[in-house]
Design a protein around this motif. Structure first.
Motif, PDB file in Angstrom:
ATOM      1  N   SER A  60       0.209   7.188   4.493  1.00 19.59           N
ATOM      2  CA  SER A  60      -0.966   6.320   4.586  1.00 19.59           C
ATOM      3  C   SER A  60      -0.829   5.547   5.888  1.00 19.59           C
ATOM      4  O   SER A  60       0.079   4.735   6.032  1.00 19.59           O
ATOM      5  CB  SER A  60      -0.996   5.352   3.410  1.00 19.59           C
ATOM      6  N   LEU A  61      -1.730   5.817   6.847  1.00 18.34           N
ATOM      7  CA  LEU A  61      -1.563   5.239   8.177  1.00 18.34           C
ATOM      8  C   LEU A  61      -2.641   4.217   8.502  1.00 18.34           C
ATOM      9  O   LEU A  61      -3.824   4.432   8.236  1.00 18.34           O
ATOM     10  CB  LEU A  61      -1.581   6.344   9.239  1.00 18.34           C
ATOM     11  N   ASP A  62      -2.208   3.134   9.110  1.00 19.47           N
ATOM     12  CA  ASP A  62      -3.103   2.085   9.563  1.00 19.47           C
ATOM     13  C   ASP A  62      -3.743   2.539  10.882  1.00 19.47           C
ATOM     14  O   ASP A  62      -3.067   3.158  11.702  1.00 19.47           O
ATOM     15  CB  ASP A  62      -2.269   0.820   9.792  1.00 19.47           C
ATOM     16  N   PRO A  63      -5.038   2.232  11.109  1.00 18.33           N
ATOM     17  CA  PRO A  63      -5.659   2.688  12.363  1.00 18.33           C
ATOM     18  C   PRO A  63      -4.944   2.167  13.612  1.00 18.33           C
ATOM     19  O   PRO A  63      -5.007   2.796  14.662  1.00 18.33           O
ATOM     20  CB  PRO A  63      -7.094   2.159  12.278  1.00 18.33           C
ATOM     21  N   ALA A  64      -4.234   1.028  13.475  1.00 22.84           N
ATOM     22  CA  ALA A  64      -3.605   0.433  14.663  1.00 22.84           C
ATOM     23  C   ALA A  64      -2.580   1.367  15.311  1.00 22.84           C
ATOM     24  O   ALA A  64      -2.373   1.311  16.512  1.00 22.84           O
ATOM     25  CB  ALA A  64      -2.948  -0.895  14.294  1.00 22.84           C
ATOM     26  N   TYR A  65      -1.917   2.213  14.531  1.00 20.84           N
ATOM     27  CA  TYR A  65      -0.904   3.070  15.149  1.00 20.84           C
ATOM     28  C   TYR A  65      -1.143   4.571  14.906  1.00 20.84           C
ATOM     29  O   TYR A  65      -0.282   5.396  15.182  1.00 20.84           O
ATOM     30  CB  TYR A  65       0.510   2.652  14.723  1.00 20.84           C
ATOM     31  N   THR A  66      -2.329   4.914  14.390  1.00 22.40           N
ATOM     32  CA  THR A  66      -2.635   6.330  14.162  1.00 22.40           C
ATOM     33  C   THR A  66      -2.593   7.128  15.466  1.00 22.40           C
ATOM     34  O   THR A  66      -1.965   8.183  15.547  1.00 22.40           O
ATOM     35  CB  THR A  66      -4.029   6.453  13.519  1.00 22.40           C
ATOM     36  N   ALA A  67      -3.245   6.600  16.512  1.00 19.90           N
ATOM     37  CA  ALA A  67      -3.308   7.328  17.783  1.00 19.90           C
ATOM     38  C   ALA A  67      -1.913   7.511  18.368  1.00 19.90           C
ATOM     39  O   ALA A  67      -1.595   8.552  18.947  1.00 19.90           O
ATOM     40  CB  ALA A  67      -4.193   6.573  18.761  1.00 19.90           C
ATOM     41  N   GLU A  68      -1.081   6.502  18.211  1.00 12.55           N
ATOM     42  CA  GLU A  68       0.272   6.568  18.766  1.00 12.55           C
ATOM     43  C   GLU A  68       1.065   7.705  18.128  1.00 12.55           C
ATOM     44  O   GLU A  68       1.692   8.514  18.819  1.00 12.55           O
ATOM     45  CB  GLU A  68       0.971   5.219  18.524  1.00 12.55           C
ATOM     46  N   LEU A  69       1.005   7.802  16.784  1.00  8.35           N
ATOM     47  CA  LEU A  69       1.743   8.866  16.099  1.00  8.35           C
ATOM     48  C   LEU A  69       1.135  10.234  16.412  1.00  8.35           C
ATOM     49  O   LEU A  69       1.852  11.221  16.572  1.00  8.35           O
ATOM     50  CB  LEU A  69       1.753   8.630  14.579  1.00  8.35           C
ATOM     51  N   ALA A  70      -0.204  10.281  16.522  1.00  6.90           N
ATOM     52  CA  ALA A  70      -0.857  11.557  16.822  1.00  6.90           C
ATOM     53  C   ALA A  70      -0.483  12.025  18.221  1.00  6.90           C
ATOM     54  O   ALA A  70      -0.139  13.187  18.438  1.00  6.90           O
ATOM     55  CB  ALA A  70      -2.372  11.400  16.697  1.00  6.90           C
ATOM     56  N   ASN A  71      -0.516  11.114  19.183  1.00  7.69           N
ATOM     57  CA  ASN A  71      -0.218  11.461  20.572  1.00  7.69           C
ATOM     58  C   ASN A  71       1.234  11.914  20.732  1.00  7.69           C
ATOM     59  O   ASN A  71       1.544  12.764  21.571  1.00  7.69           O
ATOM     60  CB  ASN A  71      -0.490  10.256  21.461  1.00  7.69           C
ATOM     61  N   ALA A  72       2.115  11.331  19.909  1.00  7.07           N
ATOM     62  CA  ALA A  72       3.528  11.712  20.000  1.00  7.07           C
ATOM     63  C   ALA A  72       3.775  13.086  19.380  1.00  7.07           C
ATOM     64  O   ALA A  72       4.870  13.625  19.478  1.00  7.07           O
ATOM     65  CB  ALA A  72       4.395  10.664  19.317  1.00  7.07           C
TER      66      ALA A  72
END
Lengths: 317, 421
Positions: B92-104
């Motif tokens: 369950s991911l918070d929008p604040a760090y979704t992009a960071e995990l996706a980009n990694a």
């Protein structure tokens, strides 16, 4: 910490090595080899890797953005006001807590040394805070200073500037009160350690010398300053060295009590934030290298200040 | 004195590490029916109940709870995923760090069919907040938004017409006039950045754009919109409508201020209704998030959770099937009834039991607000941008017309590694 350490460290002329001695030496090397390998893997390797990483712009979650930047991370850190502010905080915490601990610890050591009745109980109760885990003691002190359920405000309400009730003093709401709370918890927790080291030094001071000075008419104060303290110099140095290095690396209390709010961050906390929370492996590694160098410098400075031969000190203390 | 201790600690650690490896080996080897492990943010058991309902004869879904604090969730997940931890399947991911995990590259790509389905069913705001690089990185599960909660008696006393959109200036003046408070989230944390972002977007601007450029993204906060946002915070912080604990107020504190006798207005998430509708009865009013600039429609904050699948999971296709079930409109509806966190889709709002719990006009307001929400910029560097904003905009009383310019240059320094955060 026995005399053998001292003799081993003292240079002396070697006799011609016999076959037996050579064999023993070789066996000794073989026996320590596994330990040396483990030490290299768990301490030397991470240190070398930190040194290496500190030369890169590298973030854990953007691995493609990794680039060699040379010493730029160090330049960024050393010209940053946040770094100097946190270093200042750390120095304040170290100087104040070690100074207070030295005085209070010495008094405790005297009590433990001189006490005749209930010796075991008194010694044990003085040592209890040191047996408590730092995180637990930090929580205890956070509750003590808390605005809502702490006792500090109500016990010390008679002091000017401390209030209870609706306008209760918020210790963690401003910089200096928060620093005060952190330093108090640090002192409470580690004074016993200081007094234990000083007690060891105190018991090395010869009773004959003290009695002789008494016979010569020295007052209590003169005996303390002219006889006891000079003979304890090595023990004091060890105590100050250990505590200063420990205090400089302060982390737990701050993490629990303020999380670095109100600018109460220490150098270790800043490093933790960069590496663990912000994944800045490059900048964070540079910070930890700087922290390591500072600690080395500090140790060197204290040893020079007390002008004591470390090897001798270890033998004596 | 300290050395031996460290040695022993190390031995214990090594032993623990060995033991856990052995245990992990045991658990993954047992049985042929895969166990899908879902790392959830803490709630009151709503996600665990869904996990049970979505388990099939093919797989069992079990839950593990992440830390309360979003920063700690992010730290734990990123570190474990970086080490290719295969014991995490769903998150369950918070929008604040979704992009960071996706980009990694930690998230398994969602199959095209499921992408299409999710994009069709979800609100625009939810899709925007769950996407990275043009694709859905996580499946929108629930969507939260903020509305303006108020005491009807206070608004009436101040002579404020709440049937029309109101501005921040109006409610601050109304509260000052009636001796009440405007409660917002302004502690030094992500919630304060949610407020700043909503204010900036409400004035027609944004904090950053060109986000795919990473550290070279365009920082736009030094703009008329940024200064309008600073103006609102400045006005509130220096008004008698500011609560005494403004600078340390998170959701809970602002809620307490609102419920106290000095409560007037509050901007907060959807859960306020279930928490206060009983105690406040008919006095509890709700309206669209206030406007930053009069006449310009507000862009309410977006929050919520998306479900991501780990790239290092051993059974990604089954994980995707599980995600489809967990984010179905019915699951979203059930979760909204159980936890008060609203669905990410219009179909989820149609879940009949939900209509019994909330008044129809409130559900319409929630839906409209989510649909027109202004999500925070999705960038892998959001934690840096957010942290830099917190450093420069906190405490609220220090905010002035120069703050946006100061924060823009600080954000850029932080992103380029020229400044420590």
């Amino acid at each position: 910490m026995t005399t053998t350490v001292a003799t081993a460290a003292t240079p002396r002329k070697r006799q011609a090595a016999t076959d037996r001695a050579v064999a023993e030496n070789r066996l000794g090397l073989k026996l320590v080899a596994p330990a040396v390998v483990v030490m290299l893997v768990v301490t030397a390797w991470p240190m070398i890797q930190a040194l290496y990483l500190s030369l890169y712009r590298y973030r854990l979650t953007t691995p493609n953005d990794r680039a060699f930047v040379g010493l730029r991370n160090y330049g960024t850190i050393l010209t940053d006001s946040l770094f100097w502010h946190d270093t200042f905080n750390t120095v304040v915490i170290m100087v104040v807590s070690v100074a207070v601990e030295l005085v209070v610890g010495f008094i405790f050591a005297m009590v433990m040394h001189r006490v005749i009745f209930a010796r075991g109980i008194i010694r044990t109760s003085i040592l209890i805070p040191y047996g408590i885990i730092t995180v637990v003691s930090a929580f205890a002190w956070q509750f003590a200073f808390s605005l809502n359920n702490g006792f500090v405000n109500s016990w010390f309400a008679w002091l000017p500037g401390i209030q209870t009730g609706a306008d209760a003093t918020n210790w963690f709401g401003h910089h200096w009160p928060a620093m005060f709370a952190i330093i108090v918890s640090e002192i409470w927790k580690t004074t016993p350690f200081m007094s234990l080291l000083l007690l060891a030094g105190l018991s090395q001071v010869s009773e004959d010398m003290i009695e002789a000075s008494q016979v010569d008419g020295a007052t209590w104060w003169q005996r303390l300053w002219k006889v006891i303290l000079p003979n304890m110099r090595a023990a004091i140095m060890v105590a100050v060295l250990f505590r200063a290095l420990d205090a400089f690396r302060i982390f737990d209390n701050i993490y629990v009590m303020t999380r670095g709010a109100q600018n109460t961050e220490s150098s270790s906390f800043l490093t933790y934030r960069q590496v663990i929370e912000q994944f800045q492996l490059g900048l964070g590694s540079a910070l930890s290298v700087l922290l390591f160098l500072t600690v080395l410098l500090l140790a060197f400075g204290i040893v020079k200040l007390f002008r004591v031969d470390l090897a001798r000190a270890r033998g004596e203390a | 004195m300290r050395r031996p201790r460290r040695g022993r600690g190390l031995a214990v650690l090594t032993a623990a590490a060995l033991a856990s490896t052995a245990l992990a080996a045991c658990s993954s080897a047992s049985g042929s029916k895969p166990e899908i492990i879902w790392y959830t943010n803490p709630d009151n058991g709503g996600q665990a109940a869904l996990a049970k309902a979505c388990s099939t004869s093919q797989y069992t879904i079990t839950t593990q709870i992440l830390p309360q604090d979003a920063t700690q969730q992010r730290v734990q997940l990123a570190r474990r995923l970086n080490a290719h931890d295969s014991s995490i399947d769903l998150m369950s991911l918070d929008p604040a760090y979704t992009a960071e995990l996706a980009n990694a590259g930690y998230l398994a790509p969602i199959p095209t069919a499921l992408q299409t389905l999710l994009k069709l069913q979800s609100f625009k705001g939810a899709v925007a907040a769950s996407s990275w690089d043009g694709k859905l990185a996580v499946a929108p599960f629930w969507s939260n938004t903020q509305v303006l909660w108020y005491h009807k008696s206070v608004a009436q006393k101040a002579g404020l017409d709440m049937t029309q959109p109101v501005t921040w200036a109006q409610i601050i003046d109304a509260a000052a006039k009636t001796g009440t408070k405007v409660a917002v989230q302004a502690n030094k944390y992500e919630g304060y950045v949610v407020l700043i972002n909503a204010l900036v977007m409400g004035a027609g601007g944004d904090i950053a754009s060109d986000l795919t450029k990473g550290v070279d993204a365009k920082i736009d906060i030094d703009s008329p919109a940024g200064r309008a946002a600073a103006g609102v915070i400045q006005k509130l912080a220096h008004s008698s409508a500011a609560p005494p604990d403004l600078s340390i107020a998170q959701e809970g504190q602002s809620e307490s201020t609102f419920a106290s006798p000095s409560g007037g207005f509050l901007t907060n998430w959807t859960y306020i209704y279930s928490a206060h509708s009983k105690a406040m009865g008919k006095d509890l009013g709700y309206a669209r998030y206030p406007e930053t600039v009069a006449g310009k429609v507000s862009r309410p904050p977006y929050g919520g959770i998306g479900i991501g699948v780990s790239k290092y999971s051993k059974h990604v296709s089954q994980d995707m099937a599980a995600v489809k079930c967990l984010t179905s409109p019915t699951s979203q509806g059930k979760y909204a009834v159980a936890e008060g966190n609203m669905p990410a889709s219009a179909a989820g709002y149609a879940y009949p039991p939900l209509r019994k719990v909330y008044p129809a006009d409130l559900l319409t307001l929630f839906q409209q607000s989510v649909d027109q929400a202004g999500p925070r910029p999705t960038t892998p560097y959001w934690s840096d941008i957010s942290g830099a904003l917190q450093s420069t905009w906190h405490p609220p009383a220090s905010v002035n017309q120069g703050t946006p310019a100061k924060s823009a240059s600080f954000i850029s320094d932080v992103l380029h590694g020229r400044s420590l955060l």
